[in-house]
Design a protein around this motif. Structure first.
Motif, PDB file in Angstrom:
ATOM      1  N   VAL A 133       0.956  -1.081   0.042  1.00  0.00           N
ATOM      2  CA  VAL A 133      -0.176   0.363  -0.218  1.00  0.00           C
ATOM      3  C   VAL A 133       1.214   1.380  -0.256  1.00  0.00           C
ATOM      4  N   SER A 134       2.067   1.178   1.148  1.00  0.00           N
ATOM      5  CA  SER A 134       3.002   2.270   0.601  1.00  0.00           C
ATOM      6  C   SER A 134       3.183   3.014  -0.788  1.00  0.00           C
ATOM      7  N   VAL A 135       3.943   1.458  -0.951  1.00  0.00           N
ATOM      8  CA  VAL A 135       4.657   1.666  -1.874  1.00  0.00           C
ATOM      9  C   VAL A 135       3.459   2.268  -3.756  1.00  0.00           C
ATOM     10  N   GLY A 136       2.649   1.632  -3.840  1.00  0.00           N
ATOM     11  CA  GLY A 136       1.193   2.104  -4.612  1.00  0.00           C
ATOM     12  C   GLY A 136       0.453   3.541  -4.172  1.00  0.00           C
ATOM     13  N   GLN A 137       0.982   3.961  -3.210  1.00  0.00           N
ATOM     14  CA  GLN A 137       0.706   5.437  -2.929  1.00  0.00           C
ATOM     15  C   GLN A 137       1.535   6.536  -3.067  1.00  0.00           C
ATOM     16  N   LYS A 138       3.075   5.942  -3.391  1.00  0.00           N
ATOM     17  CA  LYS A 138       4.315   6.824  -3.486  1.00  0.00           C
ATOM     18  C   LYS A 138       5.090   6.801  -5.108  1.00  0.00           C
ATOM     19  N   LEU A 139       4.531   5.566  -5.820  1.00  0.00           N
ATOM     20  CA  LEU A 139       5.498   5.314  -6.758  1.00  0.00           C
ATOM     21  C   LEU A 139       4.765   6.153  -8.161  1.00  0.00           C
ATOM     22  N   GLN A 140       5.045   7.382  -8.777  1.00  0.00           N
ATOM     23  CA  GLN A 140       4.429   8.287  -9.449  1.00  0.00           C
ATOM     24  C   GLN A 140       4.353   7.718 -10.708  1.00  0.00           C
ATOM     25  N   LYS A 141       5.394   6.705 -11.092  1.00  0.00           N
ATOM     26  CA  LYS A 141       5.069   5.928 -12.516  1.00  0.00           C
ATOM     27  C   LYS A 141       5.651   4.518 -12.308  1.00  0.00           C
ATOM     28  N   ASP A 142       4.697   3.581 -11.708  1.00  0.00           N
ATOM     29  CA  ASP A 142       5.618   2.310 -11.825  1.00  0.00           C
ATOM     30  C   ASP A 142       6.510   1.088 -12.632  1.00  0.00           C
ATOM     31  N   ASN A 143       7.018   0.657 -11.999  1.00  0.00           N
ATOM     32  CA  ASN A 143       7.945  -0.103 -12.998  1.00  0.00           C
ATOM     33  C   ASN A 143       9.029   0.813 -13.457  1.00  0.00           C
ATOM     34  N   LYS A 144       9.190   1.717 -13.374  1.00  0.00           N
ATOM     35  CA  LYS A 144       9.714   2.374 -14.031  1.00  0.00           C
ATOM     36  C   LYS A 144      10.879   2.205 -14.674  1.00  0.00           C
TER      37      LYS A 144
END
Length: 402
Positions: A133-144
């Motif tokens: 959840v924390s990562v999902g909240q923070k990622l500007q672009k997933d798996n950049k």
């Protein structure tokens, strides 16, 4: 690169800083050595209970408490630097790392150790950290950078929230869904072992993220760089003090740590008042909401004059400001904003009636509540003694600490 296997990743003593212990010996400084009061794991273990915990870094050795032995079964599969791989660049790979810890919990519910080896029975207190959840909240672009080869669905999609109402993006929704499914698997396992009715199940968070509304995100750069860009940065003693702290490499050092807050340790603590005044005078250019120093810091923490773990100055920026230039994240945590410090707290047991509690509570009340549920005096926690922390309301009738 792919998604390599993750091991327990125990701490290498040779990589730790050194300190002089109580016996006058120069020894490695473990994370648990920095803890000044006992933990719930130490209290439960002292009362004959088996303890277990799973978390995202070996540095969570800190939960062992000052004794260094509070947790019998500590599992810490590294999430951000496993042979150079950082799972937190992708919500999918983060979920996969969480799944390692979930499996450890499911094994412990069966009375085994986290790795499935024979164990001493179900722990009296155990749990884990979820990171999805924390990562999902923070990622500007997933798996950049494309490093998570398991992520074939969300690569390139934005994370975080869509609006100020907290509508999740698909990336964050996936993190929430998988965390919810994992919690459900734990409940199913507890029922299968016929211990669900006797288990107090608690879900909360160490922190939130800010800002929730993406249009409020402001990333002006690192704090010390903003100070260095002020017109008098090369001549004002206060600005020079911050630069010196930020650039200190050897000798008696200062330090500047920033994210959605800035923590400043000065080389010369006598400059504290002057530096705080300078920062307040330049609050607009530095996106500052509040500067904490002197008596204001002492209300919340040990005095920095007596405890070198306490910063000399704490800068709380305007809501939404993250002192970074990073393109990897759209939110962060660590500060005192509403988004950082207001988190969900769910306490469940079949013996409890469903109820929304509007009484203000704090996550610090969770530990004494668990001890009360186990029939252990919460005052066995030194923090409860010092701070007078109550158990959570409406859980117990006449329970200790209320």
């Amino acid at each position: 690169m792919g998604n390599p296997p993750v091991s327990q990743n125990v701490i290498d003593p040779a990589a730790l800083p050194r300190h002089i212990n109580a016996q006058g010996q120069c020894v490695p400084l473990y994370p648990h050595d920095a803890i000044k009061s006992n933990t719930i794991f130490e209290v439960v273990k002292a009362n004959g209970g088996h303890t277990a915990w799973a978390d995202k870094h070996p540095a969570y050795d800190l939960v062992n408490g000052p004794s260094g032995t509070g947790v019998d079964d500590l599992y810490t599969p590294e999430i951000t630097n496993n042979n150079g791989f950082d799972a937190t660049g992708s919500v999918v790979c983060t979920v996969n790392n969480d799944a390692l810890k979930v499996q450890g919990i499911l094994n412990e519910i069966k009375g085994l150790n986290h790795n499935g080896a024979p164990g001493p029975g179900v722990p009296a207190v155990f749990g884990m950290n979820f990171q999805a959840v924390s990562v999902g909240q923070k990622l500007q672009k997933d798996n950049k950078d494309g490093s998570c080869i398991a992520d074939i669905t969300f690569t390139g999609q934005p994370g975080g929230y869509l609006d100020g109402a907290g509508t999740p993006t698909a990336v964050l929704a996936y993190g929430l869904q998988k965390t919810d499914e994992a919690l459900g698997s734990m409940i199913k396992a507890l029922r299968a072992q016929h211990i669900y009715d006797s288990t107090l199940f608690i879900v909360s968070a160490k922190h939130g993220q800010s800002p929730i509304n993406p249009v409020k995100t402001n990333k002006p750069g690192h704090f010390a760089d903003l100070v260095a860009a002020l017109p008098d940065a090369n001549t004002n003693p206060a600005a020079i003090a911050i630069a010196n702290a930020n650039n200190c490499g050897t000798g008696p050092c200062g330090f500047v740590q920033d994210d959605d807050i800035a923590l400043i340790w000065l080389q010369d603590q006598s400059q504290m008042a002057a530096v705080a005044s300078y920062l307040n005078a330049n609050a607009g250019a530095l996106f500052i909401d509040d500067v904490m120093a002197g008596a204001e810091i002492n209300l919340k923490f040990n005095s920095p004059l007596a405890d070198n773990a306490t910063p000399d100055i704490i800068v709380q920026p305007q809501y939404g400001t993250i002192y970074t230039g990073s393109s990897k994240k759209n939110a962060e945590h660590g500060g005192f904003s509403f988004g950082d410090t207001n988190v969900g707290l769910i306490v469940a047991n079949p013996g409890l009636s469903a109820k929304v509690v509007k009484t203000p509570v704090a996550t610090s009340q969770v530990a004494p509540s668990i001890l009360t549920a186990l029939g252990i005096d919460p005052k066995a926690l030194q923090a409860v003694q010092r701070e007078g922390t109550n158990v959570l309301p409406f859980l117990f009738t006449g329970g200790a600490g209320q």
